[in-house]
Design a protein around this motif. Structure first.
Motif, mmCIF file in Angstrom:
data_model
loop_
_atom_site.group_PDB
_atom_site.id
_atom_site.type_symbol
_atom_site.label_atom_id
_atom_site.label_comp_id
_atom_site.label_asym_id
_atom_site.label_seq_id
_atom_site.Cartn_x
_atom_site.Cartn_y
_atom_site.Cartn_z
ATOM 1 N N ILE A 47 12.014 -20.086 11.625
ATOM 2 C CA ILE A 47 11.641 -18.647 11.827
ATOM 3 C C ILE A 47 10.143 -18.206 11.848
ATOM 4 N N LEU A 48 9.520 -18.726 10.472
ATOM 5 C CA LEU A 48 8.047 -18.217 10.069
ATOM 6 C C LEU A 48 7.047 -18.949 10.853
ATOM 7 N N LEU A 49 7.424 -20.565 11.077
ATOM 8 C CA LEU A 49 6.415 -21.366 11.544
ATOM 9 C C LEU A 49 6.926 -22.270 12.867
ATOM 10 N N GLY A 50 8.120 -21.657 13.156
ATOM 11 C CA GLY A 50 8.757 -22.507 14.499
ATOM 12 C C GLY A 50 7.599 -22.620 15.602
ATOM 13 N N THR A 51 6.789 -21.761 15.880
ATOM 14 C CA THR A 51 5.801 -21.850 16.852
ATOM 15 C C THR A 51 5.125 -23.199 16.901
ATOM 16 N N TYR A 52 4.920 -23.769 15.662
ATOM 17 C CA TYR A 52 4.329 -24.970 15.464
ATOM 18 C C TYR A 52 4.927 -26.098 15.330
ATOM 19 N N GLY A 53 6.466 -25.888 15.333
ATOM 20 C CA GLY A 53 7.197 -27.017 15.264
ATOM 21 C C GLY A 53 7.663 -27.546 13.776
ATOM 22 N N VAL A 54 7.394 -26.846 12.920
ATOM 23 C CA VAL A 54 6.938 -27.287 11.552
ATOM 24 C C VAL A 54 8.519 -27.606 10.886
ATOM 25 N N HIS A 55 9.623 -26.553 11.566
ATOM 26 C CA HIS A 55 10.847 -26.992 11.043
ATOM 27 C C HIS A 55 11.332 -28.375 11.657
ATOM 28 N N SER A 56 10.908 -28.821 12.720
ATOM 29 C CA SER A 56 11.351 -30.090 13.320
ATOM 30 C C SER A 56 10.903 -31.335 12.725
ATOM 31 N N PHE A 57 9.505 -30.974 12.563
ATOM 32 C CA PHE A 57 8.902 -32.020 11.500
ATOM 33 C C PHE A 57 9.589 -32.254 10.061
ATOM 34 N N TYR A 58 10.055 -30.930 9.763
ATOM 35 C CA TYR A 58 10.793 -31.218 8.184
ATOM 36 C C TYR A 58 12.229 -31.878 8.434
ATOM 37 N N GLY A 60 12.767 -34.221 10.443
ATOM 38 C CA GLY A 60 12.636 -35.691 10.735
ATOM 39 C C GLY A 60 12.417 -35.691 12.407
ATOM 40 N N ASN A 61 12.714 -34.675 13.123
ATOM 41 C CA ASN A 61 12.547 -34.914 14.770
ATOM 42 C C ASN A 61 10.898 -34.686 15.038
ATOM 43 N N THR A 62 10.509 -35.830 14.923
ATOM 44 C CA THR A 62 8.921 -35.765 15.086
ATOM 45 C C THR A 62 8.494 -35.616 16.295
ATOM 46 N N SER A 63 9.239 -36.143 17.417
ATOM 47 C CA SER A 63 8.809 -36.074 18.763
ATOM 48 C C SER A 63 8.890 -34.478 19.237
ATOM 49 N N ARG A 64 10.059 -34.136 18.746
ATOM 50 C CA ARG A 64 10.367 -32.617 19.256
ATOM 51 C C ARG A 64 9.264 -31.518 18.570
ATOM 52 N N GLY A 65 9.042 -31.814 17.388
ATOM 53 C CA GLY A 65 7.915 -31.205 16.656
ATOM 54 C C GLY A 65 6.727 -31.271 17.155
ATOM 55 N N LEU A 66 6.451 -32.777 17.697
ATOM 56 C CA LEU A 66 5.053 -32.752 18.374
ATOM 57 C C LEU A 66 4.841 -32.011 19.811
ATOM 58 N N LEU A 67 6.118 -31.938 20.476
ATOM 59 C CA LEU A 67 6.168 -31.152 21.546
ATOM 60 C C LEU A 67 5.903 -29.767 21.427
ATOM 61 N N GLN A 68 6.561 -29.215 20.457
ATOM 62 C CA GLN A 68 6.347 -27.920 20.095
ATOM 63 C C GLN A 68 4.864 -27.422 19.781
ATOM 64 N N LEU A 69 4.325 -28.290 19.089
ATOM 65 C CA LEU A 69 2.994 -27.999 18.608
ATOM 66 C C LEU A 69 1.951 -28.160 19.923
ATOM 67 N N LEU A 70 2.018 -29.066 20.602
ATOM 68 C CA LEU A 70 1.294 -29.408 21.641
ATOM 69 C C LEU A 70 1.430 -28.320 22.768
ATOM 70 N N LEU A 71 2.468 -27.742 23.000
ATOM 71 C CA LEU A 71 2.819 -26.883 24.025
ATOM 72 C C LEU A 71 2.119 -25.708 23.423
ATOM 73 N N PHE A 84 7.563 -19.500 19.997
ATOM 74 C CA PHE A 84 7.930 -18.475 18.919
ATOM 75 C C PHE A 84 9.628 -18.168 18.978
ATOM 76 N N ILE A 85 9.991 -17.830 20.433
ATOM 77 C CA ILE A 85 11.447 -17.597 20.695
ATOM 78 C C ILE A 85 12.330 -18.865 20.106
ATOM 79 N N TRP A 86 11.819 -19.876 20.971
ATOM 80 C CA TRP A 86 12.520 -21.104 20.387
ATOM 81 C C TRP A 86 12.602 -21.400 18.977
ATOM 82 N N GLY A 87 11.513 -21.110 18.106
ATOM 83 C CA GLY A 87 11.784 -21.302 16.639
ATOM 84 C C GLY A 87 12.694 -20.284 16.126
ATOM 85 N N VAL A 88 12.621 -19.116 16.512
ATOM 86 C CA VAL A 88 13.715 -18.059 15.993
ATOM 87 C C VAL A 88 15.037 -18.369 16.136
ATOM 88 N N VAL A 89 15.234 -18.861 17.454
ATOM 89 C CA VAL A 89 16.710 -19.378 17.735
ATOM 90 C C VAL A 89 17.294 -20.613 16.981
#
Length: 110
Positions: A47-58, A60-71, A84-89
């Motif tokens: 919810i707080l840092l989903g824009t940067y894909g931090v939860h995906s890195f946490y 273990g989904n590193t490719s998904r987190g990298l996609l969120q960060l780069l986008l 941001f919407i993707w992170g909140v959802v």
């Protein structure tokens, strides 16, 4: 007439395909020494840092987190709103229990 019983067998009579390898199943108990991830921490990070894909890195989904960060970074802020919407959802789904395993298939602890 062809002998269909030996169709998948090699010259020595052994199967020509590799037998299935046994993999961990989703939702398994954590192996000894594996740090089990927290569901609450993952949801709050989403919810707080989903824009940067931090939860995906946490989780273990590193490719998904990298996609969120780069986008977020490479679209000059346009993709940040979508991320941001993707992170909140994702955060709501994690906290609700619909996402309850990490990238290795281990249950998230409450």
């Amino acid at each position: 007439m062809a002998d269909y019983n030996n169709y998948d067998r090699g010259p020595s009579g052994t199967p020509m395909y590799d037998p299935p390898q046994y993999q961990p199943q989703p939702g398994m108990a954590p192996p000894p020494g594996y740090p089990q991830k927290s569901r609450m921490a993952a949801g709050i990070l989403a919810i707080l840092l989903g824009t940067y894909g931090v939860h995906s890195f946490y989780l273990g989904n590193t490719s998904r987190g990298l996609l969120q960060l780069l986008l977020t970074l490479l679209t000059c802020g346009i993709g940040a709103l979508i991320m941001f919407i993707w992170g909140v959802v994702d955060g709501v789904r994690i906290l609700d229990g619909r996402i309850n395993i990490d990238a290795n298939g281990v249950y998230l602890k409450d």
